[in-house]
Structures are given as C-alpha cells and as structure tokens.
Design a protein around this motif. Sequence first.
Motif, PDB file in Angstrom:
ATOM      1  N   ALA A  65      86.929  61.470  76.846  1.00 23.13           N
ATOM      2  CA  ALA A  65      88.305  61.020  76.617  1.00 23.13           C
ATOM      3  C   ALA A  65      88.401  59.507  76.781  1.00 23.13           C
ATOM      4  O   ALA A  65      89.061  58.824  75.983  1.00 23.13           O
ATOM      5  CB  ALA A  65      89.261  61.738  77.567  1.00 23.13           C
ATOM      6  N   TYR A  66      87.732  58.954  77.805  1.00 22.21           N
ATOM      7  CA  TYR A  66      87.751  57.498  77.991  1.00 22.21           C
ATOM      8  C   TYR A  66      87.051  56.804  76.831  1.00 22.21           C
ATOM      9  O   TYR A  66      87.529  55.781  76.330  1.00 22.21           O
ATOM     10  CB  TYR A  66      87.083  57.116  79.322  1.00 22.21           C
ATOM     11  N   LEU A  67      85.925  57.335  76.403  1.00 21.91           N
ATOM     12  CA  LEU A  67      85.199  56.733  75.284  1.00 21.91           C
ATOM     13  C   LEU A  67      86.085  56.674  74.046  1.00 21.91           C
ATOM     14  O   LEU A  67      86.149  55.638  73.373  1.00 21.91           O
ATOM     15  CB  LEU A  67      83.915  57.506  75.010  1.00 21.91           C
ATOM     16  N   LEU A  68      86.791  57.740  73.757  1.00 17.82           N
ATOM     17  CA  LEU A  68      87.674  57.753  72.590  1.00 17.82           C
ATOM     18  C   LEU A  68      88.850  56.801  72.758  1.00 17.82           C
ATOM     19  O   LEU A  68      89.238  56.106  71.813  1.00 17.82           O
ATOM     20  CB  LEU A  68      88.162  59.170  72.313  1.00 17.82           C
ATOM     21  N   ARG A  69      89.419  56.732  73.961  1.00 16.03           N
ATOM     22  CA  ARG A  69      90.551  55.816  74.211  1.00 16.03           C
ATOM     23  C   ARG A  69      90.163  54.359  74.023  1.00 16.03           C
ATOM     24  O   ARG A  69      91.005  53.538  73.691  1.00 16.03           O
ATOM     25  CB  ARG A  69      91.065  55.987  75.644  1.00 16.03           C
ATOM     26  N   THR A  70      88.899  54.028  74.288  1.00 24.63           N
ATOM     27  CA  THR A  70      88.462  52.626  74.230  1.00 24.63           C
ATOM     28  C   THR A  70      87.702  52.320  72.944  1.00 24.63           C
ATOM     29  O   THR A  70      86.985  51.329  72.872  1.00 24.63           O
ATOM     30  CB  THR A  70      87.607  52.278  75.457  1.00 24.63           C
ATOM     31  N   TRP A  71      87.859  53.158  71.935  1.00 28.50           N
ATOM     32  CA  TRP A  71      87.193  52.991  70.641  1.00 28.50           C
ATOM     33  C   TRP A  71      88.236  52.520  69.637  1.00 28.50           C
ATOM     34  O   TRP A  71      89.341  53.075  69.569  1.00 28.50           O
ATOM     35  CB  TRP A  71      86.646  54.345  70.198  1.00 28.50           C
ATOM     36  N   HIS A  72      87.918  51.518  68.837  1.00 23.14           N
ATOM     37  CA  HIS A  72      88.850  50.992  67.835  1.00 23.14           C
ATOM     38  C   HIS A  72      89.283  52.115  66.891  1.00 23.14           C
ATOM     39  O   HIS A  72      88.440  52.893  66.430  1.00 23.14           O
ATOM     40  CB  HIS A  72      88.178  49.862  67.048  1.00 23.14           C
ATOM     41  N   PRO A  73      90.579  52.229  66.603  1.00 27.30           N
ATOM     42  CA  PRO A  73      91.050  53.326  65.749  1.00 27.30           C
ATOM     43  C   PRO A  73      90.397  53.359  64.363  1.00 27.30           C
ATOM     44  O   PRO A  73      90.264  54.426  63.773  1.00 27.30           O
ATOM     45  CB  PRO A  73      92.552  53.094  65.626  1.00 27.30           C
ATOM     46  N   SER A  74      89.956  52.220  63.851  1.00 27.73           N
ATOM     47  CA  SER A  74      89.361  52.192  62.507  1.00 27.73           C
ATOM     48  C   SER A  74      87.955  52.788  62.469  1.00 27.73           C
ATOM     49  O   SER A  74      87.472  53.142  61.392  1.00 27.73           O
ATOM     50  CB  SER A  74      89.341  50.770  61.948  1.00 27.73           C
ATOM     51  N   THR A  75      87.299  52.886  63.617  1.00 28.21           N
ATOM     52  CA  THR A  75      85.931  53.416  63.659  1.00 28.21           C
ATOM     53  C   THR A  75      85.780  54.618  64.584  1.00 28.21           C
ATOM     54  O   THR A  75      84.706  55.209  64.655  1.00 28.21           O
ATOM     55  CB  THR A  75      84.929  52.318  64.098  1.00 28.21           C
ATOM     56  N   ARG A  76      86.846  54.993  65.280  1.00 31.18           N
ATOM     57  CA  ARG A  76      86.807  56.086  66.253  1.00 31.18           C
ATOM     58  C   ARG A  76      86.644  57.439  65.550  1.00 31.18           C
ATOM     59  O   ARG A  76      87.368  57.740  64.606  1.00 31.18           O
ATOM     60  CB  ARG A  76      88.097  56.076  67.069  1.00 31.18           C
ATOM     61  N   PRO A  77      85.704  58.260  66.033  1.00 31.51           N
ATOM     62  CA  PRO A  77      85.577  59.613  65.474  1.00 31.51           C
ATOM     63  C   PRO A  77      86.729  60.485  65.966  1.00 31.51           C
ATOM     64  O   PRO A  77      87.373  60.176  66.966  1.00 31.51           O
ATOM     65  CB  PRO A  77      84.241  60.102  66.046  1.00 31.51           C
ATOM     66  N   GLU A 130      86.733  44.107  70.074  1.00 26.64           N
ATOM     67  CA  GLU A 130      87.900  43.388  69.587  1.00 26.64           C
ATOM     68  C   GLU A 130      89.045  43.622  70.562  1.00 26.64           C
ATOM     69  O   GLU A 130      89.160  44.690  71.154  1.00 26.64           O
ATOM     70  CB  GLU A 130      88.265  43.934  68.202  1.00 26.64           C
ATOM     71  N   ARG A 131      89.881  42.609  70.674  1.00 24.71           N
ATOM     72  CA  ARG A 131      91.080  42.769  71.499  1.00 24.71           C
ATOM     73  C   ARG A 131      92.166  43.360  70.597  1.00 24.71           C
ATOM     74  O   ARG A 131      92.473  42.807  69.556  1.00 24.71           O
ATOM     75  CB  ARG A 131      91.527  41.432  72.078  1.00 24.71           C
ATOM     76  N   LEU A 132      92.696  44.496  70.999  1.00 23.81           N
ATOM     77  CA  LEU A 132      93.705  45.195  70.221  1.00 23.81           C
ATOM     78  C   LEU A 132      94.907  45.460  71.119  1.00 23.81           C
ATOM     79  O   LEU A 132      94.770  46.134  72.148  1.00 23.81           O
ATOM     80  CB  LEU A 132      93.128  46.521  69.699  1.00 23.81           C
ATOM     81  N   ASN A 133      96.047  44.908  70.754  1.00 25.73           N
ATOM     82  CA  ASN A 133      97.257  45.056  71.579  1.00 25.73           C
ATOM     83  C   ASN A 133      96.993  44.641  73.026  1.00 25.73           C
ATOM     84  O   ASN A 133      97.444  45.301  73.965  1.00 25.73           O
ATOM     85  CB  ASN A 133      97.806  46.483  71.517  1.00 25.73           C
ATOM     86  N   GLY A 134      96.206  43.598  73.204  1.00 27.50           N
ATOM     87  CA  GLY A 134      95.919  43.057  74.531  1.00 27.50           C
ATOM     88  C   GLY A 134      94.760  43.696  75.272  1.00 27.50           C
ATOM     89  O   GLY A 134      94.368  43.220  76.325  1.00 27.50           O
ATOM     90  N   ALA A 135      94.205  44.790  74.748  1.00 25.98           N
ATOM     91  CA  ALA A 135      93.114  45.498  75.435  1.00 25.98           C
ATOM     92  C   ALA A 135      91.831  45.417  74.608  1.00 25.98           C
ATOM     93  O   ALA A 135      91.860  45.504  73.375  1.00 25.98           O
ATOM     94  CB  ALA A 135      93.488  46.960  75.651  1.00 25.98           C
ATOM     95  N   TRP A 136      90.700  45.292  75.295  1.00 32.66           N
ATOM     96  CA  TRP A 136      89.409  45.290  74.613  1.00 32.66           C
ATOM     97  C   TRP A 136      89.050  46.704  74.190  1.00 32.66           C
ATOM     98  O   TRP A 136      89.240  47.649  74.960  1.00 32.66           O
ATOM     99  CB  TRP A 136      88.318  44.729  75.532  1.00 32.66           C
ATOM    100  N   VAL A 137      88.533  46.836  72.965  1.00 37.61           N
ATOM    101  CA  VAL A 137      88.071  48.119  72.447  1.00 37.61           C
ATOM    102  C   VAL A 137      86.730  47.921  71.757  1.00 37.61           C
ATOM    103  O   VAL A 137      86.425  46.852  71.249  1.00 37.61           O
ATOM    104  CB  VAL A 137      89.090  48.777  71.469  1.00 37.61           C
TER     105      VAL A 137
END
Length: 145
Positions: A65-77, A130-137
């Motif tokens: 769950a943490y891995l998915l939360r911290t994965w960029h939405p454009s590349t997240r499985p 990349e920083r996305l909405n202030g958070a690193w992903v």
Amino acid sequence: MVRMSSRRTPRRPHSAVRAASPCPCGLPAEYGACCGRLHEGRAAAANPEALMRSRYAAFAVRDPAYLLRTWHPSTRPPGLELDEGTRWLGLEILGSTEGSAFHSTGTVTFRARWTEGGRPGALHERSRFERLNGAWVYVDGDLLD
C-alpha cells in the motif's frame, strides 16, 4: 519477487519488523522513528533519497500500500503483490542528483540485495523521482549492469 496485479492491495504490512527494530533502510535508527513513520503517514519523505530508503523498507516489511501511494500516478500499476519468499538483505545508496527543496525532480542510484528461494540477487537501478503536490513520488527507473 514483485508482481503487478489488478487485485486489491492489503493495507497492513506483514512483517516481523517492529517499531523498535533496526530500520531495514540501513540508517542507524529504529524502524518506528525512521521509515515506519513514513509508512504510517505520520511524515513525508524530505527528498528522493529518503523516499528511496522508505520504499526499500516497504519492500522489506511487505507494505505494498505504501509503495503504491508513493508511486507517480502516470506509472503506478493498479496493484502490487510482493513475493513472501523474497528476503531483502540491504540497501546501498550509490549516488543522487537534484532532489533538494529547490528541485522538482531527482534521481537516486542504488543497489538492493535480496534472496529468493535461497538464491542471492541484486537490483541495481537509477530511479527517477518527482515532486507532485508537494510530495516526492517514484516515477520509474533504469536497471543498471
């Protein structure tokens, strides 16, 4: 080792690592005060290296769950299954670029050691963040050697 799936990802990690255990990321701190607080959402990674360390620790404690939360939405499985037979043995950070408070991107080059079915292995990668909405992903990475 890791399988992408469309199955629902469990929310709770399955691990023998406890808050007072040494953190799997390799820093000299207890898991609860180091990567555990990021996994629980009590803190965010300050830079790409901190995110890389926390993602490695998430593999070690089996927290998809943490891995998915911290994965960029454009590349997240859509889902992630972590192999119960994979044991993560250590993380070595080999270098990084950018990733400061003044950057919106960064890279981390690392080597992660593991065993699976008694056979050793290593993952050597240059990961992009990349920083996305202030958070690193995590965005993606290039496998090396």
